[in-house]
Motif scaffolding. Sequence first.
Motif, PDB file in Angstrom:
ATOM      1  N   ALA A 163      68.460 -50.448  41.981  1.00 45.24           N
ATOM      2  CA  ALA A 163      69.725 -51.114  42.323  1.00 45.24           C
ATOM      3  C   ALA A 163      69.499 -52.557  42.748  1.00 45.24           C
ATOM      4  O   ALA A 163      70.223 -53.464  42.324  1.00 45.24           O
ATOM      5  CB  ALA A 163      70.438 -50.345  43.437  1.00 45.24           C
ATOM      6  N   GLU A 164      68.483 -52.782  43.580  1.00 48.85           N
ATOM      7  CA  GLU A 164      68.207 -54.104  44.153  1.00 48.85           C
ATOM      8  C   GLU A 164      69.526 -54.783  44.547  1.00 48.85           C
ATOM      9  O   GLU A 164      69.907 -55.829  44.024  1.00 48.85           O
ATOM     10  CB  GLU A 164      67.426 -54.976  43.172  1.00 48.85           C
ATOM     11  CG  GLU A 164      66.756 -56.166  43.865  1.00 48.85           C
ATOM     12  CD  GLU A 164      65.665 -56.797  43.007  1.00 48.85           C
ATOM     13  OE1 GLU A 164      64.612 -57.157  43.574  1.00 48.85           O
ATOM     14  OE2 GLU A 164      65.855 -56.909  41.787  1.00 48.85           O
ATOM     15  N   CYS A 165      70.213 -54.143  45.491  1.00 48.00           N
ATOM     16  CA  CYS A 165      71.579 -54.536  45.835  1.00 48.00           C
ATOM     17  C   CYS A 165      71.660 -55.752  46.755  1.00 48.00           C
ATOM     18  O   CYS A 165      72.732 -56.351  46.886  1.00 48.00           O
ATOM     19  CB  CYS A 165      72.303 -53.359  46.481  1.00 48.00           C
ATOM     20  SG  CYS A 165      71.479 -52.690  47.941  1.00 48.00           S
ATOM     21  N   GLU A 166      70.553 -56.139  47.386  1.00 47.58           N
ATOM     22  CA  GLU A 166      70.580 -57.312  48.267  1.00 47.58           C
ATOM     23  C   GLU A 166      70.852 -58.584  47.461  1.00 47.58           C
ATOM     24  O   GLU A 166      70.279 -58.782  46.378  1.00 47.58           O
ATOM     25  CB  GLU A 166      69.248 -57.466  48.994  1.00 47.58           C
ATOM     26  CG  GLU A 166      69.134 -56.609  50.237  1.00 47.58           C
ATOM     27  CD  GLU A 166      69.287 -57.428  51.525  1.00 47.58           C
ATOM     28  OE1 GLU A 166      69.951 -58.478  51.483  1.00 47.58           O
ATOM     29  OE2 GLU A 166      68.746 -56.981  52.546  1.00 47.58           O
ATOM     30  N   GLU A 224      66.710 -40.452  32.554  1.00 48.84           N
ATOM     31  CA  GLU A 224      68.021 -41.029  32.280  1.00 48.84           C
ATOM     32  C   GLU A 224      68.195 -42.329  33.056  1.00 48.84           C
ATOM     33  O   GLU A 224      67.778 -42.441  34.213  1.00 48.84           O
ATOM     34  CB  GLU A 224      69.129 -40.051  32.680  1.00 48.84           C
ATOM     35  CG  GLU A 224      70.536 -40.568  32.398  1.00 48.84           C
ATOM     36  CD  GLU A 224      71.620 -39.539  32.691  1.00 48.84           C
ATOM     37  OE1 GLU A 224      72.804 -39.898  32.597  1.00 48.84           O
ATOM     38  OE2 GLU A 224      71.274 -38.383  33.010  1.00 48.84           O
ATOM     39  N   VAL A 225      68.800 -43.308  32.400  1.00 49.26           N
ATOM     40  CA  VAL A 225      69.138 -44.573  33.049  1.00 49.26           C
ATOM     41  C   VAL A 225      70.639 -44.580  33.312  1.00 49.26           C
ATOM     42  O   VAL A 225      71.429 -44.410  32.391  1.00 49.26           O
ATOM     43  CB  VAL A 225      68.751 -45.785  32.180  1.00 49.26           C
ATOM     44  CG1 VAL A 225      69.202 -47.094  32.854  1.00 49.26           C
ATOM     45  CG2 VAL A 225      67.249 -45.808  31.932  1.00 49.26           C
ATOM     46  N   MET A 226      71.024 -44.769  34.581  1.00 50.14           N
ATOM     47  CA  MET A 226      72.428 -44.714  34.954  1.00 50.14           C
ATOM     48  C   MET A 226      72.898 -46.046  35.537  1.00 50.14           C
ATOM     49  O   MET A 226      72.449 -46.451  36.602  1.00 50.14           O
ATOM     50  CB  MET A 226      72.676 -43.602  35.972  1.00 50.14           C
ATOM     51  CG  MET A 226      74.129 -43.455  36.336  1.00 50.14           C
ATOM     52  SD  MET A 226      74.400 -42.039  37.415  1.00 50.14           S
ATOM     53  CE  MET A 226      76.179 -42.140  37.631  1.00 50.14           C
ATOM     54  N   PRO A 227      73.808 -46.742  34.828  1.00 50.40           N
ATOM     55  CA  PRO A 227      74.388 -47.963  35.397  1.00 50.40           C
ATOM     56  C   PRO A 227      75.266 -47.619  36.604  1.00 50.40           C
ATOM     57  O   PRO A 227      76.005 -46.633  36.595  1.00 50.40           O
ATOM     58  CB  PRO A 227      75.231 -48.523  34.250  1.00 50.40           C
ATOM     59  CG  PRO A 227      74.695 -47.872  33.013  1.00 50.40           C
ATOM     60  CD  PRO A 227      74.257 -46.512  33.444  1.00 50.40           C
ATOM     61  N   LEU A 228      75.157 -48.435  37.645  1.00 49.01           N
ATOM     62  CA  LEU A 228      75.912 -48.225  38.873  1.00 49.01           C
ATOM     63  C   LEU A 228      76.835 -49.413  39.114  1.00 49.01           C
ATOM     64  O   LEU A 228      76.467 -50.559  38.847  1.00 49.01           O
ATOM     65  CB  LEU A 228      74.966 -48.085  40.073  1.00 49.01           C
ATOM     66  CG  LEU A 228      73.839 -47.064  39.960  1.00 49.01           C
ATOM     67  CD1 LEU A 228      72.879 -47.225  41.136  1.00 49.01           C
ATOM     68  CD2 LEU A 228      74.387 -45.654  39.907  1.00 49.01           C
ATOM     69  N   LYS A 229      78.007 -49.163  39.640  1.00 52.16           N
ATOM     70  CA  LYS A 229      78.898 -50.250  40.016  1.00 52.16           C
ATOM     71  C   LYS A 229      78.239 -51.056  41.129  1.00 52.16           C
ATOM     72  O   LYS A 229      77.737 -50.502  42.105  1.00 52.16           O
ATOM     73  CB  LYS A 229      80.241 -49.691  40.502  1.00 52.16           C
ATOM     74  CG  LYS A 229      81.250 -50.769  40.879  1.00 52.16           C
ATOM     75  CD  LYS A 229      82.559 -50.141  41.343  1.00 52.16           C
ATOM     76  CE  LYS A 229      83.540 -51.220  41.789  1.00 52.16           C
ATOM     77  NZ  LYS A 229      84.815 -50.643  42.283  1.00 52.16           N
ATOM     78  N   THR A 230      78.242 -52.372  40.976  1.00 49.82           N
ATOM     79  CA  THR A 230      77.566 -53.231  41.943  1.00 49.82           C
ATOM     80  C   THR A 230      78.260 -53.190  43.300  1.00 49.82           C
ATOM     81  O   THR A 230      79.443 -53.508  43.423  1.00 49.82           O
ATOM     82  CB  THR A 230      77.523 -54.682  41.434  1.00 49.82           C
ATOM     83  OG1 THR A 230      76.804 -54.709  40.190  1.00 49.82           O
ATOM     84  CG2 THR A 230      76.831 -55.590  42.433  1.00 49.82           C
ATOM     85  N   MET A 231      77.513 -52.763  44.311  1.00 49.85           N
ATOM     86  CA  MET A 231      78.043 -52.663  45.673  1.00 49.85           C
ATOM     87  C   MET A 231      76.875 -52.545  46.638  1.00 49.85           C
ATOM     88  O   MET A 231      75.917 -51.822  46.372  1.00 49.85           O
ATOM     89  CB  MET A 231      78.960 -51.446  45.816  1.00 49.85           C
ATOM     90  CG  MET A 231      79.593 -51.280  47.191  1.00 49.85           C
ATOM     91  SD  MET A 231      80.776 -52.568  47.625  1.00 49.85           S
ATOM     92  CE  MET A 231      82.131 -52.143  46.550  1.00 49.85           C
ATOM     93  N   TYR A 232      76.943 -53.255  47.730  1.00 52.75           N
ATOM     94  CA  TYR A 232      75.905 -53.195  48.761  1.00 52.75           C
ATOM     95  C   TYR A 232      76.332 -52.229  49.860  1.00 52.75           C
ATOM     96  O   TYR A 232      77.523 -52.209  50.223  1.00 52.75           O
ATOM     97  CB  TYR A 232      75.696 -54.598  49.363  1.00 52.75           C
ATOM     98  CG  TYR A 232      74.687 -54.623  50.473  1.00 52.75           C
ATOM     99  CD1 TYR A 232      73.335 -54.744  50.201  1.00 52.75           C
ATOM    100  CD2 TYR A 232      75.092 -54.496  51.799  1.00 52.75           C
ATOM    101  CE1 TYR A 232      72.410 -54.752  51.228  1.00 52.75           C
ATOM    102  CE2 TYR A 232      74.171 -54.498  52.822  1.00 52.75           C
ATOM    103  CZ  TYR A 232      72.832 -54.620  52.531  1.00 52.75           C
ATOM    104  OH  TYR A 232      71.917 -54.612  53.542  1.00 52.75           O
ATOM    105  N   PRO A 233      75.457 -51.331  50.405  1.00 53.74           N
ATOM    106  CA  PRO A 233      74.023 -51.176  50.180  1.00 53.74           C
ATOM    107  C   PRO A 233      73.689 -49.978  49.290  1.00 53.74           C
ATOM    108  O   PRO A 233      73.173 -48.957  49.784  1.00 53.74           O
ATOM    109  CB  PRO A 233      73.496 -50.969  51.596  1.00 53.74           C
ATOM    110  CG  PRO A 233      74.590 -50.139  52.246  1.00 53.74           C
ATOM    111  CD  PRO A 233      75.883 -50.569  51.605  1.00 53.74           C
ATOM    112  N   GLN A 234      73.958 -50.072  48.029  1.00 57.37           N
ATOM    113  CA  GLN A 234      73.732 -48.953  47.121  1.00 57.37           C
ATOM    114  C   GLN A 234      72.273 -48.542  47.030  1.00 57.37           C
ATOM    115  O   GLN A 234      71.961 -47.400  46.693  1.00 57.37           O
ATOM    116  CB  GLN A 234      74.252 -49.298  45.732  1.00 57.37           C
ATOM    117  CG  GLN A 234      74.373 -48.132  44.787  1.00 57.37           C
ATOM    118  CD  GLN A 234      75.553 -48.295  43.866  1.00 57.37           C
ATOM    119  OE1 GLN A 234      76.309 -47.371  43.660  1.00 57.37           O
ATOM    120  NE2 GLN A 234      75.739 -49.469  43.320  1.00 57.37           N
ATOM    121  N   GLY A 235      71.359 -49.461  47.355  1.00 53.19           N
ATOM    122  CA  GLY A 235      69.943 -49.145  47.271  1.00 53.19           C
ATOM    123  C   GLY A 235      69.437 -48.252  48.395  1.00 53.19           C
ATOM    124  O   GLY A 235      68.320 -47.756  48.327  1.00 53.19           O
TER     125      GLY A 235
END
Length: 436
Positions: A163-166, A224-235
């Motif tokens: 995710a690297e959400c920072e 499996e690779v799953m795209p995630l909606k960008t949102m912090y702190p998802q990581g």
Amino acid sequence: MKFFGFKGGVHPPENKIQSENQAIEVLQSPKMVYIPLLQHIGSPLDALVAPGDRVLKGQKIGDSSAFLTSPVHSPVSGTVKSVEELPFPLMGRVKTIVIENDFAEEWVELKKNPQWKDSSKEDLLGTIREMGIVGLGGAAFPTHIKLNPPKDVKIEYLLLNGAECEPYLNSDNRVMIEEPEKVVQGIEIMKHILGVTKAVIGIEDNKQEAIATMKKACENTEIEVMPLKTMYPQGGEKSLIKAILNREVPSGKLPSAVGVVVNNTTTAGAIYEGIVEGKPLLTKVVTVTGKGITTPKNLRALIGTKISELLEDCGFQEEITEKVVMGGPMMGMTQYTLDVPVIKGTSGLLALTKSETNSCKPKACIGCGKCIDACPMGLEPIMYARLGEFQQWEEMGEHNLMDCIECGSCAYICPSNRPLTEEIKIGKAKLRTMKK
């Protein structure tokens, strides 16, 4: 798989564009390296070398018999100059091994294991420990312990945090783009150790190149690779589990309680190098960016390199920099000196100007509840702040204070600019002191 999302969270300005397309550059080896004997969650290490000793690249120089530890290795060949207490990027001063580089690049003998499928779980875990591999998402928890849950716990899923959400950070992103095969092979090794068939890589949808690259690398695998909606702190582990599997980790429990182990994608690459190539963890990809930097880069630097050398390589403008942060702007640590080294958990160096920092003074709480809405753990940050004002530390603990992941979402969203995360950290420290 269906994307479930997670409770709370915030979406601060991403500021990733400055470095997201910058390929990883290898920073020149420094003349001196500084290896702290505490680069993991757990007990400090003992030095295995003394001043005057000559060491080889990859040689183990610090270890401990304590359970929660991970050894450190020399990233260069050279001579040990001292073992002394020196400034540490995360807290105060730590015993550190100082080595003068002879630039001979003379390696210790590497024990490669390309036929790792023939190895036992115990042997692979032992190698991961000996290679000094820890969680490279920032927490630095010893990986060999995370991959060895209690025997009565059934693990169903291995989740990979891509995710690297920072904001600002792109080190994991670039590793997935440039070294996907290493990441995939590392995942396969972890699956083998855990005895699971299901593995999912979660990558936020602001990293389309990484998503495409990893999907291609995972063809003909069960990953499996799953795209995630960008949102912090998802990581965060618990947020990622909720977003991908819709499972909630109970208060005070680990992800294994819901049949999951979570690891970072860059950690997977390090596992590949440690097992297959026999290389201990000697380098770290670091994003160097911020408005105080003229040339943002993603640098692969030797662990032990002073952060001043990375900043200088990227055009550091000290005169306009308000603060230098190691890590991301939400959870990173402001550095009081640049004479500290890159450590295993270093993901970024941010040279932030006044326009990028929050200089507003705190005001009285207006009771809006935004901090509660933003908390991904379902806690009440303002309640902790109020209890802390009256030093009611035990009461803070009774309301699940230790579940806080210190993500900073509450402080970020607060219209009164209350230092909520700081007050929570103080409460945690007081509770830990009381329990000793």
